[in-house]
Design a protein around this motif. Structure first.
Motif, short mmCIF file in Angstrom:
data_model
loop_
_atom_site.label_atom_id
_atom_site.label_comp_id
_atom_site.label_asym_id
_atom_site.label_seq_id
_atom_site.Cartn_x
_atom_site.Cartn_y
_atom_site.Cartn_z
N ASP A 1 -43.44 34.79 85.22
CA ASP A 1 -42.48 33.75 85.85
C ASP A 1 -41.06 34.11 85.66
OD1 ASP A 1 -42.99 33.33 83.24
OD2 ASP A 1 -42.83 31.20 83.28
N ASP A 2 -40.77 34.55 84.35
CA ASP A 2 -39.39 35.13 84.27
C ASP A 2 -39.14 36.30 85.25
OD1 ASP A 2 -38.81 33.23 82.46
OD2 ASP A 2 -39.83 34.21 80.82
N GLN A 3 -40.11 37.10 85.20
CA GLN A 3 -39.92 38.45 86.22
C GLN A 3 -39.34 37.98 87.46
OE1 GLN A 3 -43.31 41.03 85.94
NE2 GLN A 3 -43.73 40.86 84.07
N ALA A 4 -40.08 36.93 87.94
CA ALA A 4 -39.90 36.38 89.28
C ALA A 4 -38.30 35.87 89.37
CB ALA A 4 -41.08 35.48 89.86
N ALA A 5 -38.16 35.19 88.10
CA ALA A 5 -36.85 34.62 88.25
C ALA A 5 -35.55 35.54 88.30
CB ALA A 5 -36.76 33.59 87.15
N LEU A 6 -35.84 36.64 87.44
CA LEU A 6 -34.61 37.56 87.30
C LEU A 6 -34.70 38.53 88.66
CD1 LEU A 6 -35.04 38.77 83.69
CD2 LEU A 6 -33.38 37.37 84.58
N ALA A 7 -35.78 38.56 89.25
CA ALA A 7 -35.76 39.17 90.38
C ALA A 7 -35.07 38.51 91.50
CB ALA A 7 -37.11 39.98 90.89
N ASP A 8 -35.56 37.01 91.59
CA ASP A 8 -34.72 36.24 92.54
C ASP A 8 -33.44 36.29 92.34
OD1 ASP A 8 -34.82 33.70 94.08
OD2 ASP A 8 -34.07 32.94 92.48
N ARG B 1 -29.33 35.72 102.67
CA ARG B 1 -29.48 36.24 103.99
C ARG B 1 -30.71 36.94 104.30
NH1 ARG B 1 -24.59 37.72 102.71
NH2 ARG B 1 -25.10 39.90 102.42
N SER B 2 -31.31 37.58 103.28
CA SER B 2 -32.49 38.52 103.06
C SER B 2 -33.22 37.95 101.78
CB SER B 2 -32.30 39.46 103.35
OG SER B 2 -31.68 40.20 104.54
N TYR B 3 -34.64 37.81 101.94
CA TYR B 3 -35.34 37.63 100.82
C TYR B 3 -36.69 38.15 100.98
CZ TYR B 3 -36.26 34.08 104.32
OH TYR B 3 -36.66 33.61 105.71
N LEU B 4 -37.51 38.11 99.81
CA LEU B 4 -38.69 38.83 99.84
C LEU B 4 -39.87 37.86 99.32
CD1 LEU B 4 -39.46 42.18 99.72
CD2 LEU B 4 -40.12 41.61 97.41
N SER B 5 -41.16 38.17 99.91
CA SER B 5 -42.32 37.05 99.67
C SER B 5 -43.11 38.04 98.70
CB SER B 5 -43.06 36.76 100.76
OG SER B 5 -42.43 35.90 101.58
N VAL B 6 -43.75 37.47 97.68
CA VAL B 6 -44.49 38.38 96.74
C VAL B 6 -45.59 37.39 96.17
CG1 VAL B 6 -42.54 37.84 94.95
CG2 VAL B 6 -44.31 39.82 94.63
N LEU B 7 -46.65 38.00 95.91
CA LEU B 7 -47.69 37.58 95.17
C LEU B 7 -48.08 38.52 93.96
CD1 LEU B 7 -49.98 35.31 95.11
CD2 LEU B 7 -51.29 36.80 96.72
N MET B 8 -47.69 37.63 92.78
CA MET B 8 -47.83 38.33 91.43
C MET B 8 -49.13 37.88 90.60
SD MET B 8 -43.71 38.06 90.65
CE MET B 8 -43.67 38.70 89.20
N PHE B 9 -49.69 38.83 89.87
CA PHE B 9 -50.79 38.57 89.15
C PHE B 9 -50.68 39.33 87.80
CE2 PHE B 9 -52.48 37.39 93.29
CZ PHE B 9 -53.46 36.36 92.98
N ASP B 10 -50.84 38.40 86.61
CA ASP B 10 -50.94 39.19 85.46
C ASP B 10 -52.36 38.98 85.02
OD1 ASP B 10 -50.81 40.05 82.78
OD2 ASP B 10 -49.53 38.66 82.14
N PHE B 11 -53.38 39.92 85.24
CA PHE B 11 -54.81 39.67 84.64
C PHE B 11 -55.11 40.08 83.04
CE2 PHE B 11 -54.94 40.62 88.96
CZ PHE B 11 -56.09 39.77 89.70
N LYS C 1 -52.64 34.91 85.21
CA LYS C 1 -51.35 34.06 85.53
C LYS C 1 -50.90 34.58 86.87
CE LYS C 1 -50.28 33.48 80.59
NZ LYS C 1 -49.45 33.50 79.46
N VAL C 2 -50.68 33.41 87.84
CA VAL C 2 -50.06 33.73 89.18
C VAL C 2 -48.68 33.18 89.51
CG1 VAL C 2 -50.92 33.67 91.44
CG2 VAL C 2 -52.54 33.76 89.79
N VAL C 3 -47.95 33.95 90.15
CA VAL C 3 -46.86 33.34 90.66
C VAL C 3 -47.04 33.73 92.15
CG1 VAL C 3 -44.44 33.38 91.02
CG2 VAL C 3 -45.59 33.35 88.65
N ASP C 4 -47.07 32.50 93.11
CA ASP C 4 -47.06 32.82 94.65
C ASP C 4 -45.85 32.35 95.22
OD1 ASP C 4 -47.68 32.76 97.30
OD2 ASP C 4 -49.49 31.50 97.25
N ALA C 5 -45.09 33.38 95.63
CA ALA C 5 -43.49 33.05 96.09
C ALA C 5 -43.71 33.80 97.46
CB ALA C 5 -42.56 33.88 95.14
#
Length: 386
Positions: free
Chosen positions: A233-240, A250-260, A268-272
């Motif tokens: 979740d912190d990885q997603a926040a910093l990349a965001d 103006r541009s953004y990126l969709s990502v589905l993240m898993f930590d198995f 743990k999942v982040v669906d962005a």
């Protein structure tokens, strides 16, 4: 000193651009080989191309309709009868499940081929490891992987990827992108430790170089945060924040993240954004949904919330970008989850490494034309557990 040790030392001592010469020399001197060829799988996984000096003048062989292709697909040595009692041995060249190509060796009559398969397979494995290391210092093997010229955007995307497949006792993982020579935004990334597997599936926005630059920024921001030991979740926040700081929404990126967690199967999942997940379990395919959150870089300082998901031994997880499920046929009908579920069922007996390409071939049939309007990404994860 036995022959295998001689071969291993010769490969480790060879200059990066001379690996084929080194393995050819050893196989001729120690095993009586009459010819030795290294064939690399192309980016589209359609042909095996011989490593030669540019311009390429040796005809490639099909992955799907050749003996060498059979060795590549099965990841097992295949012995082919040649002229006058000779034998042509095709050996998969792979590194921890990442399939690079095939080493083809012609041996003289009465050479005891079956007794040599173990040693020759080990030599092919060492060659694979050395090729991966050598690619840092020479373009020879990367050039042999392309049957057509890559676009600049595709060149950037392929260099960003971790590989196309990998294997561990707990799982098999594989991915493929199309159009292989013209991709620009979709991407995947993974990293494993002793007890965790992190997997990202990204669906890029835009086209050409702009899409590739956006994906490169986001993936490297995620890697930077991951390598600092941060949770997803912190990885997603910093990349965001990194993407927003540059593009201001103006541009953004969709990502589905898993930590198995490899010991428990919990993730743990982040669906962005827009990548989707379908699961094959007990013969049934179902779509797995999560609480959708904002794509990376859409707004400033977005907070991301972790969700939980559990995978069981025997599960097959298939991740796809919108270039798969949203593709329309000539009548305008989207591919959708129903057709995708049928494709997953149809490929259920294939190993994970074969599934992404097989689904993308079926998608081409639905589209009705060979050239895609958008990137298409398929990632397959077979979970064995421990």
């Amino acid at each position: 000193m036995n022959r295998y040790v001689i071969a291993e030392r010769a490969l480790r001592a060879a200059a990066p651009h001379e690996l084929l010469d080194a393995v050819r020399r050893v196989l001729v001197e120690q095993y009586g080989a009459e010819s030795v060829d290294l064939l690399m799988a192309d980016y589209g996984l359609t042909v095996l191309q011989p490593v030669t000096v540019l311009p390429q003048t040796v005809k490639p062989v099909s992955v799907h309709n050749s003996v060498a292709g059979r060795a590549f697909g099965a990841q097992e040595p295949v012995v082919e009868a040649a002229r006058n009692g000779r034998a042509r041995v095709h050996l998969p060249v792979s590194v921890r499940g990442d399939r690079l190509g095939v080493l083809s060796v012609t041996l003289p009559p009465d050479s005891g081929v079956q007794d040599l398969l173990g040693e020759l397979s080990d030599i092919a494995e060492v060659l694979g490891h050395e090729v991966v290391v050598a690619e840092r210092d020479t373009d020879i093997y990367l050039q042999a992987r392309r049957k057509d010229r890559l676009t600049l955007a595709a060149e950037m995307q392929w260099q960003l990827l971790p590989g196309r497949s990998c294997s561990r006792p707990e799982y098999d993982l594989a991915a493929q992108l199309e159009p292989a020579y013209g991709i620009f935004g979709d991407n995947f990334d993974w990293s494993a430790t002793a007890d965790h597997l992190m997997l990202y599936v990204t669906n890029g926005m835009g086209e050409g170089i702009e899409a590739s630059l956006l994906t490169n920024l986001a993936i490297n921001a995620l890697r930077n945060a991951r390598r600092a030991g941060l949770a997803i979740d912190d990885q997603a926040a910093l990349a965001d924040q990194a993407v927003y700081a540059h593009y201001r929404g103006r541009s953004y990126l969709s990502v589905l993240m898993f930590d198995f967690d490899l010991t428990t199967g919990w993730a743990k999942v982040v669906d962005a954004g827009s990548p989707r997940l379908l699961r094959l379990r007990g013969g049934a395919v179902e779509r797995v949904t999560f609480e959708a959150q904002l794509p990376l870089g859409m707004f400033e300082e977005t907070d991301y919330v972790v969700q939980e998901f559990r995978v069981e031994a025997g599960d097959r997880l298939v991740f796809v970008s919108d270039g798969v499920y949203a593709v329309a046929d000539p009548k305008g009908e989207a591919y959708g989850d129903v057709a995708l579920a049928r494709a997953i069922q149809a490929t259920r007996l294939l190993p994970a490494a074969e599934v992404p390409r097989a689904i993308l071939r079926e998608l081409t049939g639905h589209r009705g034309r060979s050239v895609a309007d958008d990137d298409a990404l398929v990632v397959c994860l077979d979970w064995r557990g421990i």
